[in-house]
Write a protein that holds these residues in place. Structure first.
Motif, PDB file in Angstrom:
ATOM      1  N   ARG A   1      35.662  41.597  39.702  1.00  0.00           N
ATOM      2  CA  ARG A   1      36.835  42.458  39.776  1.00  0.00           C
ATOM      3  C   ARG A   1      36.870  43.254  41.079  1.00  0.00           C
ATOM      4  O   ARG A   1      37.934  43.695  41.525  1.00  0.00           O
ATOM      5  CB  ARG A   1      36.858  43.395  38.559  1.00  0.00           C
TER       6      ARG A   1
ATOM      7  N   THR B   1      39.170  35.113  31.049  1.00  0.00           N
ATOM      8  CA  THR B   1      39.296  34.520  32.374  1.00  0.00           C
ATOM      9  C   THR B   1      38.634  33.155  32.399  1.00  0.00           C
ATOM     10  O   THR B   1      37.450  33.028  32.110  1.00  0.00           O
ATOM     11  CB  THR B   1      38.669  35.438  33.444  1.00  0.00           C
TER      12      THR B   1
ATOM     13  N   HIS C   1      38.167  37.393  43.984  1.00  0.00           N
ATOM     14  CA  HIS C   1      38.584  38.615  43.284  1.00  0.00           C
ATOM     15  C   HIS C   1      39.390  38.236  42.049  1.00  0.00           C
ATOM     16  O   HIS C   1      40.373  37.497  42.138  1.00  0.00           O
ATOM     17  CB  HIS C   1      39.426  39.479  44.226  1.00  0.00           C
TER      18      HIS C   1
ATOM     19  N   ALA D   1      41.372  40.075  39.005  1.00  0.00           N
ATOM     20  CA  ALA D   1      41.899  41.351  38.533  1.00  0.00           C
ATOM     21  C   ALA D   1      42.088  41.315  37.019  1.00  0.00           C
ATOM     22  O   ALA D   1      43.197  41.216  36.517  1.00  0.00           O
ATOM     23  CB  ALA D   1      43.207  41.667  39.231  1.00  0.00           C
TER      24      ALA D   1
END
Length: 75
Positions: A3, A66, A10, A12
């Motif tokens: 994060r 994710t 990256h 989020a």
């Protein structure tokens, strides 16, 4: 992977740690994933503890939702 904006990749997502996992690729093209998060990292649904080899087509799950697909470039 994480994060943190300082992460090379990256993500989020609230359920991903700042520094969630690390992928290392050796000179011979083999890759290993190291879990660095208490939120959990799974490969094809199996929890990763420590380090584990990666292969093309595997499914990475970071935190709760994710999902990434492994694609190692042979070039």
């Amino acid at each position: 992977l994480g994060r943190s904006r300082a992460s090379a990749v990256h993500l989020a997502a609230a359920d991903v740690s700042g520094v969630h996992a690390c992928i290392r690729v050796a000179a011979d093209g083999t890759a290993r994933l190291e879990n660095l998060s208490q939120f959990g990292t799974r490969i094809n649904g199996v929890p990763v503890t420590g380090e584990q080899a990666l292969a093309d087509g595997q499914r990475l799950e970071l935190g709760k939702v994710t999902v990434l697909r492994v694609a190692l470039d042979a070039a």
